[in-house]
Design an enzyme around this catalytic site. Structure first.
Site, PDB file in Angstrom:
ATOM      1  N   LYS A 145      -7.109   1.962  -2.972  1.00  0.00           N
ATOM      2  CA  LYS A 145      -6.724   1.340  -1.700  1.00  0.00           C
ATOM      3  C   LYS A 145      -6.716   2.380  -0.568  1.00  0.00           C
ATOM      4  O   LYS A 145      -7.183   2.114   0.543  1.00  0.00           O
ATOM      5  CB  LYS A 145      -5.344   0.693  -1.862  1.00  0.00           C
ATOM      6  CG  LYS A 145      -4.731   0.144  -0.584  1.00  0.00           C
ATOM      7  CD  LYS A 145      -5.533  -0.980   0.013  1.00  0.00           C
ATOM      8  CE  LYS A 145      -4.962  -1.411   1.362  1.00  0.00           C
ATOM      9  NZ  LYS A 145      -5.881  -2.238   2.123  1.00  0.00           N
ATOM     10  N   LYS A 168      -0.085   5.309   8.484  1.00  0.00           N
ATOM     11  CA  LYS A 168       0.567   5.640   7.193  1.00  0.00           C
ATOM     12  C   LYS A 168      -0.494   5.832   6.095  1.00  0.00           C
ATOM     13  O   LYS A 168      -0.450   6.781   5.314  1.00  0.00           O
ATOM     14  CB  LYS A 168       1.536   4.501   6.843  1.00  0.00           C
ATOM     15  CG  LYS A 168       2.192   4.541   5.482  1.00  0.00           C
ATOM     16  CD  LYS A 168       1.642   3.531   4.481  1.00  0.00           C
ATOM     17  CE  LYS A 168       1.623   2.104   4.893  1.00  0.00           C
ATOM     18  NZ  LYS A 168       1.047   1.179   3.920  1.00  0.00           N
ATOM     19  N   THR A 203       0.862  -1.195   0.000  1.00  0.00           N
ATOM     20  CA  THR A 203       0.000   0.000   0.000  1.00  0.00           C
ATOM     21  C   THR A 203       0.890   1.234   0.000  1.00  0.00           C
ATOM     22  O   THR A 203       1.581   1.511   0.984  1.00  0.00           O
ATOM     23  CB  THR A 203      -0.912   0.028   1.241  1.00  0.00           C
ATOM     24  OG1 THR A 203      -1.664  -1.171   1.287  1.00  0.00           O
ATOM     25  CG2 THR A 203      -1.851   1.227   1.185  1.00  0.00           C
TER      26      THR A 203
HETATM   27  N1  LIG Z   1      -1.437  -6.422   7.607  1.00  0.00           N
HETATM   28  C1  LIG Z   1      -2.536  -6.129   6.917  1.00  0.00           C
HETATM   29  O1  LIG Z   1      -3.661  -6.426   7.353  1.00  0.00           O
HETATM   30  C2  LIG Z   1      -2.454  -5.469   5.586  1.00  0.00           C
HETATM   31  C3  LIG Z   1      -1.352  -4.753   5.166  1.00  0.00           C
HETATM   32  N2  LIG Z   1      -1.367  -4.145   3.935  1.00  0.00           N
HETATM   33  C4  LIG Z   1      -0.206  -3.404   3.464  1.00  0.00           C
HETATM   34  O2  LIG Z   1       0.735  -4.356   3.019  1.00  0.00           O
HETATM   35  C5  LIG Z   1       2.067  -3.915   3.285  1.00  0.00           C
HETATM   36  C6  LIG Z   1       2.765  -4.923   4.170  1.00  0.00           C
HETATM   37  O3  LIG Z   1       2.016  -5.069   5.354  1.00  0.00           O
HETATM   38  P1  LIG Z   1       2.369  -6.143   6.471  1.00  0.00           P
HETATM   39  O4  LIG Z   1       2.802  -7.411   5.855  1.00  0.00           O
HETATM   40  O5  LIG Z   1       1.241  -6.114   7.419  1.00  0.00           O
HETATM   41  O6  LIG Z   1       3.624  -5.420   7.143  1.00  0.00           O
HETATM   42  P2  LIG Z   1       4.837  -5.978   7.985  1.00  0.00           P
HETATM   43  O7  LIG Z   1       5.292  -4.820   8.787  1.00  0.00           O
HETATM   44  O8  LIG Z   1       4.482  -7.251   8.660  1.00  0.00           O
HETATM   45  O9  LIG Z   1       5.926  -6.319   6.856  1.00  0.00           O
HETATM   46  C7  LIG Z   1       6.606  -5.297   6.189  1.00  0.00           C
HETATM   47  C8  LIG Z   1       7.598  -5.877   5.219  1.00  0.00           C
HETATM   48  O10 LIG Z   1       8.359  -4.805   4.651  1.00  0.00           O
HETATM   49  C9  LIG Z   1       9.762  -5.069   4.857  1.00  0.00           C
HETATM   50  N3  LIG Z   1      10.495  -3.832   4.978  1.00  0.00           N
HETATM   51  C10 LIG Z   1      10.243  -2.767   5.784  1.00  0.00           C
HETATM   52  N4  LIG Z   1      11.143  -1.795   5.600  1.00  0.00           N
HETATM   53  C11 LIG Z   1      12.025  -2.252   4.667  1.00  0.00           C
HETATM   54  C12 LIG Z   1      13.166  -1.707   4.043  1.00  0.00           C
HETATM   55  N5  LIG Z   1      13.610  -0.470   4.339  1.00  0.00           N
HETATM   56  N6  LIG Z   1      13.809  -2.452   3.125  1.00  0.00           N
HETATM   57  C13 LIG Z   1      13.370  -3.695   2.820  1.00  0.00           C
HETATM   58  N7  LIG Z   1      12.292  -4.273   3.363  1.00  0.00           N
HETATM   59  C14 LIG Z   1      11.622  -3.555   4.275  1.00  0.00           C
HETATM   60  C15 LIG Z   1       9.810  -5.898   6.119  1.00  0.00           C
HETATM   61  O11 LIG Z   1      11.045  -6.545   6.200  1.00  0.00           O
HETATM   62  P3  LIG Z   1      11.616  -7.055   7.642  1.00  0.00           P
HETATM   63  O12 LIG Z   1      10.982  -8.377   7.878  1.00  0.00           O
HETATM   64  O13 LIG Z   1      13.073  -7.112   7.444  1.00  0.00           O
HETATM   65  O14 LIG Z   1      11.202  -6.014   8.653  1.00  0.00           O
HETATM   66  C16 LIG Z   1       8.616  -6.830   5.871  1.00  0.00           C
HETATM   67  O15 LIG Z   1       8.969  -7.838   4.957  1.00  0.00           O
HETATM   68  C17 LIG Z   1       1.905  -2.526   3.890  1.00  0.00           C
HETATM   69  O16 LIG Z   1       2.023  -1.586   2.857  1.00  0.00           O
HETATM   70  C18 LIG Z   1       0.507  -2.542   4.466  1.00  0.00           C
HETATM   71  O17 LIG Z   1      -0.036  -1.253   4.561  1.00  0.00           O
HETATM   72  C19 LIG Z   1      -2.411  -4.288   3.058  1.00  0.00           C
HETATM   73  C20 LIG Z   1      -3.507  -5.000   3.416  1.00  0.00           C
HETATM   74  C21 LIG Z   1      -3.645  -5.601   4.720  1.00  0.00           C
HETATM   75  O1  LIG Z   2      -4.615  -2.466   4.557  1.00  0.00           O
HETATM   76  C1  LIG Z   2      -5.175  -3.211   5.357  1.00  0.00           C
HETATM   77  C2  LIG Z   2      -6.544  -3.605   5.175  1.00  0.00           C
HETATM   78  C3  LIG Z   2      -7.051  -4.535   6.209  1.00  0.00           C
HETATM   79  C4  LIG Z   2      -8.395  -5.067   5.785  1.00  0.00           C
HETATM   80  O2  LIG Z   2      -8.845  -4.822   4.660  1.00  0.00           O
HETATM   81  O3  LIG Z   2      -8.994  -5.768   6.614  1.00  0.00           O
END
Ligand SMILES: NC(=O)C1=CN([C@@H]2O[C@H](COP(=O)(O)OP(=O)(O)OC[C@H]3O[C@@H](n4cnc5c(N)ncnc54)[C@H](OP(=O)(O)O)[C@@H]3O)[C@@H](O)[C@H]2O)C=CC1
Ligand SMILES: O=CCCC(=O)O
Length: 339
Positions: free
Chosen positions: A216, A284, A141
């Site tokens: 989104k 964010k 996102t």
């Molecule tokens: N969780 C949710 O319910 C949802 C999340 N999203 C979106 O999806 C994305 C991921 O979310 P989510 O999986 O929950 O987040 P997490 O915080 O669990 O994972 C984030 C990922 O990004 C990596 N990362 C962060 N900073 C860096 C960097 N500087 N360089 C390289 N890798 C980096 C992390 O690596 P490392 O493991 O090394 O920290 C990890 O793999 C976000 O944009 C979020 O807004 C969308 C829908 C639903």
């Molecule tokens: O970006 C996160 C969305 C979470 C959801 O749709 O439940």
């Protein structure tokens, strides 16, 4: 006035049947006979799939691709998070560039605009491994400008770019029930459709790069404000002597029923916030939605107020808790009322 975005919706009407094939991902989707299959259902995807970013969302998404028989290569900044995927049969490469080099299509699920740009365009970034015939699908996102910037870097190599942020959280990611909001290269969209159908229950094609990111952010700004309003209701019900669990039940039966309230309400009442969607990511998204609104001079005062509460929650050390922990910011305000 902005032109309306082209929209194509495909909904998976029945569970997909996944077939394992060596080096390829073959997938036959079963559709209710009344609903036509999406463009590439049943064609399968032949090729190697890369996955960058194995956090809460990326890990189960990559895992579902592996379980569907895809030949998946992973990379994550913190290498140990690759281990469960390697146990399932994934390969490992030491940088995003190497993943892109060794794969036909590479997905990225990164935390925020900064990390998405770094992984795609930075040193040893995915763009360095891109070439004509390859594709990059960013499912993080981010804001529209970031997505366009990444798209520009990727397409300058001759490769194709699709943005495909997802609606749906940890459980839908585990269950392969995400909703993809895609935009960009439509032939890449058709090519990866079988992969999207492994990870999701529906997909929208929204036209030019930026439209998926914008959709989104609009969805998540509504969600973030809803959560604040729900939190205020839970606290007020308690304060006037009602059982907040009853409030959750009443809401679940009426016009404002939402899975989010039924799912998170009971644990919020117990002040427990097991992380599905980290609060820092919700804040964010509100920050990015406010900028999106400002870009078209639209006032979104409710979202602005909600954003302030998420910022307070972050300052209370709740950034990595579930976003439902925003209720703690309201409780803190009660204890320390502003003059
Ligand atoms: N969780 C949710 O319910 C949802 C999340 N999203 C979106 O999806 C994305 C991921 O979310 P989510 O999986 O929950 O987040 P997490 O915080 O669990 O994972 C984030 C990922 O990004 C990596 N990362 C962060 N900073 C860096 C960097 N500087 N360089 C390289 N890798 C980096 C992390 O690596 P490392 O493991 O090394 O920290 C990890 O793999 C976000 O944009 C979020 O807004 C969308 C829908 C639903
Ligand atoms: O970006 C996160 C969305 C979470 C959801 O749709 O439940």
């Amino acid at each position: 006035m902005a032109a309306a975005a082209a929209t194509h919706l495909s909904v998976r009407a029945a569970p997909a049947l996944r077939l394992r094939g060596k080096g390829t991902c073959r997938l036959l989707s079963c559709y209710a006979s009344s609903s036509p299959p999406p463009p590439s259902s049943g064609e399968g995807f032949s090729g190697k799939v890369g996955f960058l970013g194995l956090g809460i969302m990326g890990a189960p998404m990559a895992s579902n691709l592996i379980k569907a028989g895809c030949d998946v290569t992973v990379w994550n900044r913190t290498k140990s998070k690759c281990d469960p995927l390697l146990s399932l049969g994934a390969k490992y490469e030491s940088s995003p560039a190497n993943v892109a080099l060794s794969c036909d299509v590479t997905f990225a699920m990164l935390a925020d605009p900064e990390s998405a740009v770094e992984v795609a365009c930075g040193a040893n970034g995915a763009a360095q491994g891109m070439a004509p015939g390859k594709g990059y699908v960013d499912v993080s996102t981010v804001d529209t400008a970031t997505s366009k910037l990444i798209g520009k870097h990727i397409t300058s190599t001759g490769a194709s770019f699709l943005e495909a942020p997802v609606s749906g959280s940890k459980k839908p990611a585990e269950d392969g029930l995400l909703i993809f909001l895609t935009a960009g290269d439509d032939s890449l969209y058709n090519r990866v459709a079988p992969l999207l159908d492994v990870m999701g229950k529906s997909r929208f094609f929204l036209g030019d790069v930026g439209n998926g990111a914008a959709m989104k952010l609009v969805v998540n700004m509504v969600m973030g404000s809803m959560m604040v309003s729900f939190s205020e209701g839970v606290l007020l019900s308690e304060k006037v002597g009602l059982d907040p669990n009853t409030l959750v039940e009443v809401i679940s039966q009426g016009a404002i029923s939402a899975p989010m309230f039924s799912l998170k309400g009971p644990s919020m009442v117990k002040a427990a916030y097991p992380t599905a969607f980290p609060l820092k990511h919700q804040q964010k998204d509100l920050r990015l939605a406010l900028a999106l609104a400002e870009s078209v001079s639209q006032s979104i005062p409710t979202v602005a107020a909600a954003n302030e509460l998420y910022k307070v929650a972050k300052s209370l050390g709740l950034a990595d808790q579930d976003f439902s922990a925003v209720i703690e910011a309201l409780k803190a305000k009660e204890q320390n009322p502003q003059p």
